[in-house]
Design an enzyme around this catalytic site. Sequence first.
Site, PDB file in Angstrom:
ATOM      1  N   CYS A 158       0.625  -1.205  -0.032  1.00 51.51           N
ATOM      2  CA  CYS A 158       0.014  -0.194   0.059  1.00 51.51           C
ATOM      3  C   CYS A 158       0.918   1.440  -0.034  1.00 51.51           C
ATOM      4  O   CYS A 158       1.832   1.283   0.695  1.00 51.51           O
ATOM      5  CB  CYS A 158      -1.030   0.271   1.229  1.00 51.51           C
ATOM      6  SG  CYS A 158      -2.073  -1.331   1.304  1.00 51.51           S
ATOM      7  N   GLU A 197      16.904 -18.684  -6.711  1.00 50.91           N
ATOM      8  CA  GLU A 197      16.533 -17.260  -7.333  1.00 50.91           C
ATOM      9  C   GLU A 197      15.985 -17.372  -8.709  1.00 50.91           C
ATOM     10  O   GLU A 197      14.922 -16.542  -9.070  1.00 50.91           O
ATOM     11  CB  GLU A 197      17.670 -16.337  -7.064  1.00 50.91           C
ATOM     12  CG  GLU A 197      17.597 -15.003  -8.006  1.00 50.91           C
ATOM     13  CD  GLU A 197      16.493 -14.079  -7.270  1.00 50.91           C
ATOM     14  OE1 GLU A 197      16.061 -14.461  -6.057  1.00 50.91           O
ATOM     15  OE2 GLU A 197      16.136 -13.273  -7.680  1.00 50.91           O
ATOM     16  N   ASN A 241      -2.039   1.858   5.479  1.00 44.12           N
ATOM     17  CA  ASN A 241      -1.181   0.752   5.084  1.00 44.12           C
ATOM     18  C   ASN A 241      -1.016  -0.031   6.520  1.00 44.12           C
ATOM     19  O   ASN A 241      -0.389   0.501   7.429  1.00 44.12           O
ATOM     20  CB  ASN A 241       0.181   1.211   4.512  1.00 44.12           C
ATOM     21  CG  ASN A 241       1.265   0.159   4.319  1.00 44.12           C
ATOM     22  OD1 ASN A 241       0.777  -0.858   4.478  1.00 44.12           O
ATOM     23  ND2 ASN A 241       2.418   0.712   4.554  1.00 44.12           N
ATOM     24  N   GLY A 242      -1.525  -1.490   6.421  1.00 44.00           N
ATOM     25  CA  GLY A 242      -1.218  -2.020   7.563  1.00 44.00           C
ATOM     26  C   GLY A 242      -2.452  -2.755   7.766  1.00 44.00           C
ATOM     27  O   GLY A 242      -3.452  -3.203   6.960  1.00 44.00           O
ATOM     28  N   GLU A 251       7.234 -15.758 -10.424  1.00 43.59           N
ATOM     29  CA  GLU A 251       6.658 -14.323 -10.134  1.00 43.59           C
ATOM     30  C   GLU A 251       6.232 -13.803 -11.359  1.00 43.59           C
ATOM     31  O   GLU A 251       4.980 -13.084 -11.348  1.00 43.59           O
ATOM     32  CB  GLU A 251       7.777 -13.411  -9.470  1.00 43.59           C
ATOM     33  CG  GLU A 251       8.140 -13.735  -7.862  1.00 43.59           C
ATOM     34  CD  GLU A 251       9.100 -12.795  -7.420  1.00 43.59           C
ATOM     35  OE1 GLU A 251      10.255 -12.764  -7.934  1.00 43.59           O
ATOM     36  OE2 GLU A 251       8.879 -12.039  -6.652  1.00 43.59           O
ATOM     37  N   HIS A 268      16.553 -38.423  -5.089  1.00 48.57           N
ATOM     38  CA  HIS A 268      16.230 -38.735  -3.750  1.00 48.57           C
ATOM     39  C   HIS A 268      14.500 -38.482  -3.680  1.00 48.57           C
ATOM     40  O   HIS A 268      13.807 -38.496  -2.550  1.00 48.57           O
ATOM     41  CB  HIS A 268      16.604 -37.892  -2.645  1.00 48.57           C
ATOM     42  CG  HIS A 268      18.061 -38.354  -2.260  1.00 48.57           C
ATOM     43  ND1 HIS A 268      18.397 -39.738  -1.902  1.00 48.57           N
ATOM     44  CD2 HIS A 268      19.255 -37.820  -2.210  1.00 48.57           C
ATOM     45  CE1 HIS A 268      19.763 -39.647  -1.907  1.00 48.57           C
ATOM     46  NE2 HIS A 268      20.308 -38.468  -2.123  1.00 48.57           N
ATOM     47  N   LYS A 318       5.650  -4.783  -4.127  1.00 52.09           N
ATOM     48  CA  LYS A 318       7.285  -4.596  -3.997  1.00 52.09           C
ATOM     49  C   LYS A 318       7.666  -5.050  -2.376  1.00 52.09           C
ATOM     50  O   LYS A 318       8.581  -5.485  -2.326  1.00 52.09           O
ATOM     51  CB  LYS A 318       7.504  -3.348  -4.522  1.00 52.09           C
ATOM     52  CG  LYS A 318       9.123  -3.149  -4.562  1.00 52.09           C
ATOM     53  CD  LYS A 318       9.678  -4.041  -5.516  1.00 52.09           C
ATOM     54  CE  LYS A 318      11.285  -3.747  -5.677  1.00 52.09           C
ATOM     55  NZ  LYS A 318      11.745  -4.808  -6.364  1.00 52.09           N
ATOM     56  N   ARG A 368       4.085  -0.439  -4.810  1.00 56.91           N
ATOM     57  CA  ARG A 368       3.669  -1.064  -3.313  1.00 56.91           C
ATOM     58  C   ARG A 368       2.483  -1.863  -3.427  1.00 56.91           C
ATOM     59  O   ARG A 368       2.149  -2.506  -2.262  1.00 56.91           O
ATOM     60  CB  ARG A 368       3.788  -0.072  -2.395  1.00 56.91           C
ATOM     61  CG  ARG A 368       5.104   0.768  -2.201  1.00 56.91           C
ATOM     62  CD  ARG A 368       4.996   1.905  -1.345  1.00 56.91           C
ATOM     63  NE  ARG A 368       4.841   1.390   0.189  1.00 56.91           N
ATOM     64  CZ  ARG A 368       5.725   1.101   0.911  1.00 56.91           C
ATOM     65  NH1 ARG A 368       6.955   1.450   0.701  1.00 56.91           N
ATOM     66  NH2 ARG A 368       5.732   0.525   2.171  1.00 56.91           N
ATOM     67  N   TRP A 392      -2.724  -2.979  -1.839  1.00 57.47           N
ATOM     68  CA  TRP A 392      -2.624  -4.227  -1.743  1.00 57.47           C
ATOM     69  C   TRP A 392      -3.424  -4.781  -0.737  1.00 57.47           C
ATOM     70  O   TRP A 392      -3.281  -4.657   0.396  1.00 57.47           O
ATOM     71  CB  TRP A 392      -1.266  -4.622  -1.586  1.00 57.47           C
ATOM     72  CG  TRP A 392      -0.802  -6.066  -1.668  1.00 57.47           C
ATOM     73  CD1 TRP A 392      -0.474  -6.567  -2.865  1.00 57.47           C
ATOM     74  CD2 TRP A 392      -0.743  -6.907  -0.555  1.00 57.47           C
ATOM     75  NE1 TRP A 392      -0.239  -8.020  -2.839  1.00 57.47           N
ATOM     76  CE2 TRP A 392      -0.328  -8.172  -1.465  1.00 57.47           C
ATOM     77  CE3 TRP A 392      -1.078  -6.828   0.565  1.00 57.47           C
ATOM     78  CZ2 TRP A 392      -0.093  -9.369  -0.576  1.00 57.47           C
ATOM     79  CZ3 TRP A 392      -0.959  -8.240   1.322  1.00 57.47           C
ATOM     80  CH2 TRP A 392      -0.483  -9.500   0.767  1.00 57.47           C
ATOM     81  N   LYS A 426      12.105 -16.128  -9.877  1.00 62.92           N
ATOM     82  CA  LYS A 426      11.918 -14.868 -10.870  1.00 62.92           C
ATOM     83  C   LYS A 426      10.904 -15.514 -11.805  1.00 62.92           C
ATOM     84  O   LYS A 426      10.029 -14.830 -12.302  1.00 62.92           O
ATOM     85  CB  LYS A 426      13.286 -14.678 -11.546  1.00 62.92           C
ATOM     86  CG  LYS A 426      13.784 -13.435 -11.647  1.00 62.92           C
ATOM     87  CD  LYS A 426      13.894 -12.656 -10.510  1.00 62.92           C
ATOM     88  CE  LYS A 426      13.238 -12.672  -9.412  1.00 62.92           C
ATOM     89  NZ  LYS A 426      13.762 -11.846  -8.125  1.00 62.92           N
TER      90      LYS A 426
HETATM   91  C1  AGP Z   1      11.560 -10.762  -5.209  1.00 62.33           C
HETATM   92  O1  AGP Z   1      11.595 -10.906  -6.713  1.00 62.33           O
HETATM   93  C2  AGP Z   1      10.327 -10.497  -4.503  1.00 62.33           C
HETATM   94  N1  AGP Z   1       9.325  -9.870  -5.062  1.00 62.33           N
HETATM   95  C3  AGP Z   1      10.269 -10.851  -3.093  1.00 62.33           C
HETATM   96  O2  AGP Z   1      10.679 -12.171  -2.796  1.00 62.33           O
HETATM   97  C4  AGP Z   1      11.282  -9.961  -2.317  1.00 62.33           C
HETATM   98  O3  AGP Z   1      12.508 -10.332  -2.563  1.00 62.33           O
HETATM   99  C5  AGP Z   1      11.003 -10.080  -0.749  1.00 62.33           C
HETATM  100  O4  AGP Z   1       9.543  -9.777  -0.441  1.00 62.33           O
HETATM  101  C6  AGP Z   1      11.873  -9.292   0.238  1.00 62.33           C
HETATM  102  O5  AGP Z   1      11.846  -7.796  -0.222  1.00 62.33           O
HETATM  103  P1  AGP Z   1      12.850  -7.031   0.525  1.00 62.33           P
HETATM  104  O6  AGP Z   1      14.353  -7.133  -0.353  1.00 62.33           O
HETATM  105  O7  AGP Z   1      12.440  -5.632   0.081  1.00 62.33           O
HETATM  106  O8  AGP Z   1      12.951  -7.334   1.927  1.00 62.33           O
END
Ligand code: AGP
Length: 606
Positions: free
Chosen positions: A2, A481, A100-101, A488, A504, A601, A27, A74, A485
């Site tokens: 948010c 990672e 926000n929260g 997402e 395994h 984000k 956000r 969000w 990616k």
């Molecule tokens: C990364 O592509 C993601 N959007 C997510 O996993 C992110 O890395 C995670 O939420 C942590 O965010 P930060 O680095 O702002 O703490």
Amino acid sequence: MCGIVGYVGDRQALPLLMEGLRRLEYRGYDSAGVAVIVDGALAVAKRKGKVRELESVLPAPGLPGTVGIAHTRWATHGEPSDANAHPHTDATGRIGVVHNGIIENAAELRRRLTADGVVFRSDTDTEVLAHLIARRTENSLVEAVRAALGQVKGAYGIAVIDAARPEAIVAARNGGPVVVGVGDGEMFVASDASALMGHARHVAHLDDGEIAEVRADGFSVLTLEGAETTKATQALEGEVAGFDKGDHSHFMQKEIAEQPEAVRRTLLGRLDHRFNTAHLGGIELAAREMLDIRRVKILGCGSAYYAGTLGAHLIETLARIPAHAEPASEFRYRNPVIEQDTLYIAVSQSGETFDTLAAIQEVKRKGGRVLGVINAVGSTIARECGRGVYLHAGPEVAVVSTKTWTSTAVAFALLALQLGRVRDMSAAHGARLLAALSALPDQIASIVAREAEVEPLSAILARADHAYFIGRSAGYAVAMEGALKLKEVSYLHAEAYPASELKHGPLALISPETPTLAIVPNDDLLAKNLSTIAEVRTRHGPVLAVTHEGVPLDGVEASFAVPKSEPELDPILLNIPLQLLAYQVARGLGRDIDQPRNLAKSVTVE
Ligand code: AGP
């Protein structure tokens, strides 16, 4: 999670609020809204969907007024809808609130207010606050908000306006970031200083438990208990250009391309060629203290955790200190043992991730010391840690991390080098690493320039419903990672597995329909990786590889070779094609690359 922005001054508020919302959209982007005080009444416009949907419902002449608040959401309480979009107002439409929260006792407060005759128009927890504030009889808005917050449990960053008292915005913080921006005869409020770049000259970060009255000519801050506090302001630095896609189709593409520059900035002033070491001044650790470190524990979420996993590998390999990364989101729930001689490191690009912040607070509460590895200067986590390493990667707008992952890995390489050189690493080894670090920006640029060569790999993945990403040792961090990616941005199911673990269990799922992407550096584990590939091929599983020149890859469908670095730094380069791969697959599938569904984000709620 948010975005909040507010303005009070003598300019028209709406254009500034909309510009702020566009910058903060990363956000959260399931609905957006704005409230401006127009001729003594609140004019509210809000809409499900992105900020551009909100733009489409704004009246043509705008909302003429010089005080307003805005929000991009969000969803937590209440599905994304016009009614649930913020700002929320009281029954008379006098009080406007953006939040926000999560208000944890919202259900109970709602029951009480409903019994008192209040009719709710949304399913949100936030609307409760608007009604609570409107029912207060204190003389000033700040006192009314303070009193209302006394009835509320939970986490929040809020901004409130009152059409009957248009001279101020009231902002408060308890767990959700809030900054006050200082301009020339005008003031701002935001959840993130980036919304204010180009307008505010200075910013003050509210701390938890603080409430600010923000007027055009200044601001004052109280604690929620009512004690006056003084706040230092800091110059707002940064470039507005970071929020512009330029010639790129997406921020993700732009930020992948920016990595050479981002890494240069992460390295700037930190390479010590005289002593063949790195120098990270912000960690504030004397050589003797570094020698006393017996263990390193790295905490972060998502990509930050995966970068931390590589960081732990670098520290253990180069400094010979046992090091381990753990998801910050899990850490505090297992009543962790905190050790005096362990160095805790919190990783976060945004510096606002609630789970990471809570993990740090758990460490500090038990007397542990924490360093931050953070991109956002002045962010909550940076301030909570008090010391650490800034990445200087520049703003990252795409929801998925790319350049900050790479810069975080580079920052860990610097830290591992510095720790290693006060221990047993030789000057010659240090010199090799310095040369390899200096070469990274150009090597990354050369990979990005070969983006078209990733297409054969992305074409195969784009046809699949499921994929495995496998790697050994540090290659497993890269696989994790890379799989994240792809998930997402493309919404394809990708599962990372240690290559050694495939036999395994998961081997049962290998079939011609399930490609496996293998991280295959030319290192001392090459023979083992080739054996795993053979096992997959025997089950008719298509194999893709990200590798080095000269590696014999029999039967592999498609591969991409990155330039060779020192073995410890190879994972940083091996990850770059995986970013391009995720981008290409998502683009081919027509996904919303910069704002993938359901994500935001920075995750500032639990
Ligand atoms: C990364 O592509 C993601 N959007 C997510 O996993 C992110 O890395 C995670 O939420 C942590 O965010 P930060 O680095 O702002 O703490």
